[in-house]
Design an enzyme around this catalytic site. Structure first.
Site, PDB file in Angstrom:
ATOM      1  N   LYS A 279       0.966  -0.678   0.044  1.00 20.20           N
ATOM      2  CA  LYS A 279      -0.128   0.599  -0.180  1.00 20.20           C
ATOM      3  C   LYS A 279       0.544   1.092  -0.200  1.00 20.20           C
ATOM      4  O   LYS A 279       2.269   1.445   0.603  1.00 20.20           O
ATOM      5  CB  LYS A 279      -0.646   0.161   1.307  1.00 20.20           C
ATOM      6  CG  LYS A 279      -2.073  -0.996   1.441  1.00 20.20           C
ATOM      7  CD  LYS A 279      -3.198  -0.386   2.580  1.00 20.20           C
ATOM      8  CE  LYS A 279      -3.729  -1.761   3.164  1.00 20.20           C
ATOM      9  NZ  LYS A 279      -4.870  -1.309   1.883  1.00 20.20           N
TER      10      LYS A 279
ATOM     11  N   ARG B 282     -10.323 -11.199   2.186  1.00 21.54           N
ATOM     12  CA  ARG B 282     -11.468 -12.503   1.947  1.00 21.54           C
ATOM     13  C   ARG B 282     -10.398 -13.328   1.938  1.00 21.54           C
ATOM     14  O   ARG B 282     -11.157 -15.150   2.118  1.00 21.54           O
ATOM     15  CB  ARG B 282     -11.884 -12.048   0.920  1.00 21.54           C
ATOM     16  CG  ARG B 282     -10.717 -12.067  -0.255  1.00 21.54           C
ATOM     17  CD  ARG B 282     -11.643 -11.251  -1.710  1.00 21.54           C
ATOM     18  NE  ARG B 282     -10.940  -9.830  -0.913  1.00 21.54           N
ATOM     19  CZ  ARG B 282     -11.531  -9.063  -2.285  1.00 21.54           C
ATOM     20  NH1 ARG B 282     -11.883  -8.837  -3.189  1.00 21.54           N
ATOM     21  NH2 ARG B 282     -12.014  -7.292  -1.774  1.00 21.54           N
TER      22      ARG B 282
HETATM   23  N1  BES Z   1      -7.884  -3.732   4.625  1.00 23.45           N
HETATM   24  C1  BES Z   1      -8.158  -3.104   3.049  1.00 23.45           C
HETATM   25  C2  BES Z   1      -9.290  -2.702   3.354  1.00 23.45           C
HETATM   26  C3  BES Z   1      -9.625  -1.228   3.658  1.00 23.45           C
HETATM   27  C4  BES Z   1      -9.151   0.466   3.427  1.00 23.45           C
HETATM   28  C5  BES Z   1     -10.435  -1.205   5.452  1.00 23.45           C
HETATM   29  C6  BES Z   1      -9.131   1.197   4.243  1.00 23.45           C
HETATM   30  C7  BES Z   1     -10.319  -0.095   6.536  1.00 23.45           C
HETATM   31  C8  BES Z   1      -9.469   1.318   5.528  1.00 23.45           C
HETATM   32  C9  BES Z   1      -8.169  -4.303   2.577  1.00 23.45           C
HETATM   33  O1  BES Z   1      -7.017  -5.162   2.678  1.00 23.45           O
HETATM   34  C10 BES Z   1      -7.758  -4.317   1.247  1.00 23.45           C
HETATM   35  O2  BES Z   1      -6.834  -3.390   0.863  1.00 23.45           O
HETATM   36  N2  BES Z   1      -8.470  -3.835   0.106  1.00 23.45           N
HETATM   37  C11 BES Z   1      -8.566  -3.175  -1.162  1.00 23.45           C
HETATM   38  C12 BES Z   1      -8.991  -4.298  -2.557  1.00 23.45           C
HETATM   39  C13 BES Z   1      -8.685  -4.427  -3.747  1.00 23.45           C
HETATM   40  C14 BES Z   1      -6.848  -4.463  -3.782  1.00 23.45           C
HETATM   41  C15 BES Z   1      -9.530  -5.454  -4.072  1.00 23.45           C
HETATM   42  C16 BES Z   1      -9.117  -2.030  -1.401  1.00 23.45           C
HETATM   43  O3  BES Z   1     -10.483  -1.938  -1.032  1.00 23.45           O
HETATM   44  O4  BES Z   1      -8.201  -1.096  -2.069  1.00 23.45           O
HETATM   45 ZN    ZN Z   2      -5.425  -5.126   1.703  1.00 21.23          ZN
END
Ligand code: BES
Ligand code: ZN
Ligand code: ZN
Length: 502
Positions: A282, A356
């Protein structure tokens, strides 16, 4: 903090202040008139002067003089009577409790606030308002002594009618339980990720069991035991982390009181103690709050911390696949294909869609317990925040009946929730090329829904509801007065309501 219900005359009670709540369209209540007379009209003249309207959360502090025993009177606005609810009361009172750092003893007149919602709901809302609003995470501050003073605050809820005493006491008990569980979850979420590692969650689970007088049991599996159970999806996410992953299974068995079979429910919480994104790391700003990624697990542990006391007549399982998501040398890679516990293969489209992947095994494990329903809570997608904002939880379910029950419980608890469809037509977006399912859809659009559809692949038709709490699990800015910044403990109060009703 000590909260009590009393059937007494407020003028006889000593206190730092007496709170007199008032509706905007009815300022001149009988109680108001009595107090105003005792205080020789100070209240009505102060209302004039300050042009106090009684709108929700409005506060007017008046020195009491010598007519009564209390030092001050606080007029608290509740807004219009027609718009009144337990949540209006919770928020209005929270604003008052939050700002108050001085009073040791607060007397709160309930004669108006019980109208329409009853003494039990009103007392529950007020207990929650007090405990949730006053919460601070002070463990790492220089002067944690501040906390001690708050502990001594006394709140006396004064009722006009004797028959309301019992319901008020029940409300206080319920409010203390639900807020106690919520604060437990907040503490866990606020704990830095370098302390709150998977082992930390496992230790909390062990501790909950140890303190439950035998009512809660726990099983914890390390890497090897998880491998033996076929949890390759969970372990794929854990592969990039130096920290040992733990799979946690808590069990509570309620007392059977009739011949009816008691319901079995599985609560599954996403337990990523830190989400760096993995190899598809990230950007810095997005990673800043990623200690929150175990908020689902924290909600499950929060509920379990008070389950023996709540004593629902059901069997409750708490399931958490706890790991970090890190880009270590053994990290799982885009294009990898892993077999989950239920036999389905997952193609890794994105290493940051790790929640997931761990939940695939946690849900498969839950299904094996043959539950009547499964509820999962997960900070799963940024897409859900795009759809619903930071305060509303996204609900997805394969069962209308279960979804309705959750919505009702959330409303009662004062937690915001909105249902999103598990649109069958979008299922093609998560079809794998070489595996059965892919962990990320080819598009960002509908990302909360495609994540929900992915999870559905692992529940084998068991009635299930998925709560995407990515937004409401964390307060990034000031919103409502009982939500301090950081972990909110979202979901705990809804689950406690739900368990009480079933
Ligand atoms: N933990 C994150 C989701 C999240 C984002 C929670 C901001 C709280 C605040 C999750 O694991 C994630 O990174 N999801 C991605 C999925 C994508 C790569 C398909 C997202 O939401 O960008
Ligand atoms: Zn994630
Ligand atoms: Zn995540």
């Amino acid at each position: 903090m000590n909260i009590q219900a009393l059937n007494a005359e407020i003028r006889d009670l000593t206190a730092d202040f007496i709170v007199l709540p008032l509706f905007s369209n009815n300022l001149n209540t009988r109680k108001f008139a009595v107090l105003d007379k005792l205080l020789q009209g100070i209240l009505s003249s102060e209302i004039e002067e300050a042009s106090f309207k009684g709108s929700a959360g409005e506060i007017l502090v008046v020195s009491a003089g010598s007519g009564i025993k209390a030092k001050k009177i606080v007029l608290l606005g509740l807004g219009e009577k027609q718009k009144y609810s337990a949540e209006v009361l919770r928020q209005s009172a929270a604003g008052l409790f939050k700002g108050n750092k001085v009073a040791d003893k607060i007397v709160f007149d309930l004669s108006e606030v019980v109208l329409g919602i009853g003494a039990e709901r009103a007392s529950k809302a007020l207990s929650e308002a007090m405990l949730l609003a006053k919460y601070e995470f002070l463990k790492y501050k220089e002067k944690p002594a501040l906390k001690k003073k708050d502990k001594e605050t006394e709140l006396i809820l004064v009722l006009e009618e004797k028959k309301d005493l019992r319901p008020a006491e029940a409300g206080i008990k319920a409010g203390m339980l639900s807020s106690g569980a919520t604060l437990y979850a907040r503490d866990l979420v606020n704990e830095p990720a370098s302390v709150c590692v998977p082992l930390h969650l496992a230790e909390h689970a062990r501790n909950i069991a140890a303190e439950s007088k035998g009512k809660v049991k726990v099983k914890i599996f390390g890497r090897e035991e998880s491998r033996a159970k076929g949890m390759n999806a969970f372990l794929a996410v854990a592969a990039g982390a130096e920290e040992e992953p733990y799979f946690i299974h808590l069990v509570y068995k309620g007392q059977k009181t009739s011949d009816k079979k008691i319901k079995r429910i599985a609560l599954v919480g996403k337990g990523i103690t830190f989400d760096s994104g993995g190899l598809q790391i990230k950007p810095g700003e997005s990673m800043a709050t990623m200690k929150l990624d175990m908020a689902g697990a924290a909600a499950v542990l929060g509920v379990f911390s008070r389950l023996a006391e709540l004593a629902p007549k059901m069997e409750v399982h708490g399931i958490i696949a706890a790991t970090e998501n890190m880009p270590g040398p053994k990290a799982y890679k885009p294009g990898d294909i892993v077999r989950a516990m239920n036999g389905k293969t997952i193609e890794i489209g994105h290493t940051d869609a790790e929640g997931r992947v761990t939940l695939a095994d946690a849900l498969s494990y839950a299904v094996k317990l043959k539950p009547d329903f499964i509820i999962d809570l997960a900070t799963l997608t940024g897409a859900c925040m795009v759809a619903l904002g930071e305060e509303i939880c996204g609900l997805m379910s394969n069962s209308n009946k279960l979804a309705e029950k959750i919505k009702t419980s959330a409303k009662e608890a004062g937690e915001k929730i909105w249902e999103l469809p598990l649109e069958d037509g979008y299922r093609q977006l998560i079809k794998g090329t070489h595996g059965d399912v892919k962990n990320s859809g080819g598009t960002r659009y509908g990302g909360a829904i495609t994540a929900g559809l992915f999870l559905e692949e692992f529940v084998s038709g068991v009635p299930w509801a998925h709560l995407d709490i990515a937004g409401p699990a964390w307060a990034e800015r000031e919103t409502i007065p009982y939500m301090p910044l950081g972990g909110t403990g979202y979901g705990v109060r809804t689950l406690m309501e739900f368990l009480k009703k079933i």
